[in-house]
Design a protein around this motif. Structure first.
Motif, PDB file in Angstrom:
ATOM      1  N   ARG A 199     153.323  40.793  30.261  1.00 29.31           N
ATOM      2  CA  ARG A 199     152.503  41.659  29.427  1.00 29.31           C
ATOM      3  C   ARG A 199     152.675  43.141  29.829  1.00 29.31           C
ATOM      4  O   ARG A 199     152.821  44.027  28.971  1.00 29.31           O
ATOM      5  N   ARG A 212     152.572  51.745  25.169  1.00 27.56           N
ATOM      6  CA  ARG A 212     151.120  51.711  25.223  1.00 27.56           C
ATOM      7  C   ARG A 212     150.605  52.454  26.448  1.00 27.56           C
ATOM      8  O   ARG A 212     149.479  52.866  26.511  1.00 27.56           O
ATOM      9  N   PHE A 213     151.452  52.572  27.462  1.00 32.83           N
ATOM     10  CA  PHE A 213     151.106  53.489  28.560  1.00 32.83           C
ATOM     11  C   PHE A 213     152.401  53.947  29.220  1.00 32.83           C
ATOM     12  O   PHE A 213     153.482  53.444  28.915  1.00 32.83           O
ATOM     13  N   THR A 222     156.603  49.367  24.875  1.00 38.02           N
ATOM     14  CA  THR A 222     156.133  49.692  23.532  1.00 38.02           C
ATOM     15  C   THR A 222     155.350  50.994  23.544  1.00 38.02           C
ATOM     16  O   THR A 222     154.864  51.443  22.520  1.00 38.02           O
ATOM     17  N   GLU A 252     155.782  44.693  28.482  1.00 36.52           N
ATOM     18  CA  GLU A 252     155.655  44.925  27.047  1.00 36.52           C
ATOM     19  C   GLU A 252     154.830  46.183  26.778  1.00 36.52           C
ATOM     20  O   GLU A 252     155.200  47.022  25.950  1.00 36.52           O
ATOM     21  N   ASP A 253     153.731  46.308  27.507  1.00 39.02           N
ATOM     22  CA  ASP A 253     152.884  47.491  27.327  1.00 39.02           C
ATOM     23  C   ASP A 253     153.671  48.768  27.576  1.00 39.02           C
ATOM     24  O   ASP A 253     153.527  49.755  26.866  1.00 39.02           O
ATOM     25  N   TYR A 254     154.504  48.725  28.617  1.00 36.92           N
ATOM     26  CA  TYR A 254     155.243  49.940  28.958  1.00 36.92           C
ATOM     27  C   TYR A 254     156.314  50.254  27.917  1.00 36.92           C
ATOM     28  O   TYR A 254     156.411  51.377  27.422  1.00 36.92           O
TER      29      TYR A 254
END
Lengths: 258, 296
Positions: A247, A256-257, A254, A250-252
């Motif tokens: 996860r 998201r942070f 995309t 993916e956050d990085y």
């Protein structure tokens, strides 16, 4: 045949590697394998330890003062931490390209000849051949052959970065470490350097640190994602960018942070 | 009330502005005045005495009849002492600057730098005195000379006086080399010494040359110490082991006895002009090198 199931043995193995700057732990039990003649990208937010890891592979971290390490890094079956390691030899095998192009304030020729003069003890003609071959290898020979004795600092940023790469391949290293090699360049120059990186991987193992995820996606075969000193996930670049397992990755990627 | 304040502010602004302007311009005025005075007094010699005989004459007999004001022996005296001291000071200075700037641990670096710069704080008369009682007998003994009051004694003494300038400026020049050069060289497998020799020194060469030039300027203008220990014989020197007399020592020694307005008096000013031109040229060269460094 995809790189992941290639029969190539890894050329660099990082084993349970910890690194401390004084009391601060910058790398936590990193384990990773880097395959030969591929581009491996290391990505992650600022301060995640990606440059620190890169500088551990040619032991440039030793210059940073109070640095202690645990674990081992093995390059081509030879451990590089421990007693009796020959730094000169290590750095000849593992070259490094820096964020800002840093040619020496010498002529173009002298920049490329710098490494061979230190390590190879060549005759004058052999030295010229090495310089020609290295400059050809980075696509500078045609432009530079008539002004080899011009100061290297008169070149453009892109040319300087190419020259810095030529300077490395003049001593035939096995591994090229690149620490955000395009961060001081404009988009067109970046494009050209990326092209060069793709060409060079047929002969060298390349590890590139980048904060530019698109760049990692464009040039690398495998990608490692670091966060707070830990390797979160590593795999084929295509997979990391389309179907990451974790996860956090993916956050990085995309955005998201980071 | 408000307008009074405003007027008052304007007056203060005006006065401060003019005062600063005056302070700035005064330094130029003084230099020009000094130069004009020097020229006027010095050139007066050539009403009576040929400039060629002054510049190329090999005899300095200012109080004979007729007098002879040839400055060749004095010029050579200055040159010999200066060259000697530079030959001693430059290798030592380069070594010290490399050690202080590149090799020594940080705590030692600070101590060393402060110590070297402290050398500059010792008055030259004190150094001259110490030289007279320690160095001069030593030189006499080591080289088996009749007297230790020789050019070489002056050179050694002046080398110490040039060291602070040379070391601290060279160290600055080395420090100003971007560390990316150092990292680049080390990443290519250069040892510390190879890095210094092949990258740091060439990169710092302009600043280091400037340091040498300023060191020469310091040495050639030095008076007291050389006057005390070089023997002051105005002959043409053929070796470092002879007594020599420098231009500065000549002015200092003879100014008291020269009759004001006499040719002897004017000739000392003429020596001053020569010295001025030499130091000016040296400083200009140094400025050129420093300039080149900041552009590179």
């Amino acid at each position: 045949m995809s790189p992941a199931d290639s029969v190539d043995q890894p050329i660099i193995r990082v084993e349970d590697f910890d690194l401390f700057y004084g009391g601060f732990q910058a790398l936590l039990k990193v384990n990773m394998s880097i395959r030969p003649r591929q581009v491996t990208a290391i990505i992650g937010p600022s301060g995640c330890g990606k440059s620190t890891l890169l500088r551990s592979i040619n032991r440039m971290n030793d210059l940073a003062g109070e640095v202690t390490t645990r674990g081992q890094i093995i390059i081509d079956k030879q451990p590089i931490y421990g007693k009796g390691i020959n730094m000169v030899d290590l750095r000849k095998r593992v070259g490094m390209v820096f964020q800002r192009p840093n040619p020496f304030p010498l002529s173009i020729f002298e920049n490329v000849a710098f490494g061979p003069r230190l390590h190879l003890g060549l005759s004058k003609t052999a030295l010229r051949e090495v310089v020609e071959k290295s400059l050809t290898g980075v696509g500078l020979w045609e432009e530079m052959k008539d002004r080899l004795y011009a100061p290297a600092l008169s070149l453009t940023g892109e040319e300087q970065q190419r020259l810095c790469i030529a300077r490395l391949i003049a001593v035939s290293p096995e591994v090229l470490l690149m620490d955000e090699p395009c961060s001081a360049l404009d988009p067109i120059a970046t494009d050209h350097i990326e092209e060069l990186i793709r060409e060079l991987k047929s002969q060298y193992t390349i590890v590139i640190v980048t904060h530019n995820m698109a760049q990692a996606a464009r040039v690398s075969d495998e990608t490692a994602y670091f966060y707070l000193g830990e390797l979160i996930e590593m795999g084929q670049t295509e997979k990391i960018f389309t179907r990451p397992q974790k996860r956090a990755t993916e956050d990085y990627i995309t955005g998201r942070f980071g | 009330m408000k307008s009074v304040r405003r007027i008052w502010n304007r007056i203060v602004e005006f006065v401060i502005e003019k005062a600063i302007f005056l302070a700035g311009i005064l330094s130029i005025v003084f230099v020009v005045l000094i130069f004009v005075f020097l020229l006027k007094e010095g050139l007066s010699l050539f009403k009576e005495y040929s400039p060629l005989a002054f510049l190329f004459g090999t005899k300095w007999y200012p109080i004979s009849h007729p007098p002879s004001f040839g400055i060749v022996p004095l010029l050579l005296g200055s040159v010999v002492v200066t060259l000697g001291s530079i030959v001693i000071a430059v290798p030592l200075g380069v070594g010290a600057a490399i050690y202080v700037g590149e090799v020594a641990p940080v705590w030692l670096r600070e101590i060393l730098k402060a110590t070297v710069e402290f050398l500059a704080a010792i008055p030259s008369i004190v150094l001259g005195f110490i030289g007279l009682v320690t160095l001069v007998p030593l030189v006499k003994q080591v080289f088996h000379l009749q007297t230790g009051l020789t050019a070489i004694s002056g050179s050694i003494m002046l080398a110490f006086m040039a060291m602070p300038t040379i070391v601290s400026m060279m160290e600055d020049a080395l420090r100003a080399v971007p560390s990316s050069y150092r990292y680049g060289a080390i990443a290519l497998g250069a040892t510390r010494w190879q890095t210094i020799w092949r990258v740091m020194l060439p990169a710092a060469s302009s600043g280091m040359l400037a340091a040498v030039m300023l060191g020469i300027g310091r040495v050639i203008g030095e008076t007291m110490a050389v006057m005390m220990i070089t023997g002051n014989a105005a002959g043409i020197p053929t070796s470092l082991m002879q007594p020599v007399r420098t231009m500065t020592a000549t002015i200092a020694a003879e100014m008291g006895e020269a009759v004001q307005g006499s040719d002897h008096y004017f000739s000392l000013f003429a020596i001053g002009i020569v010295l001025f031109i030499i130091t000016f040229a040296i400083n200009l060269t140094a400025a050129f090198f420093i300039n080149r460094r900041s552009k590179a």
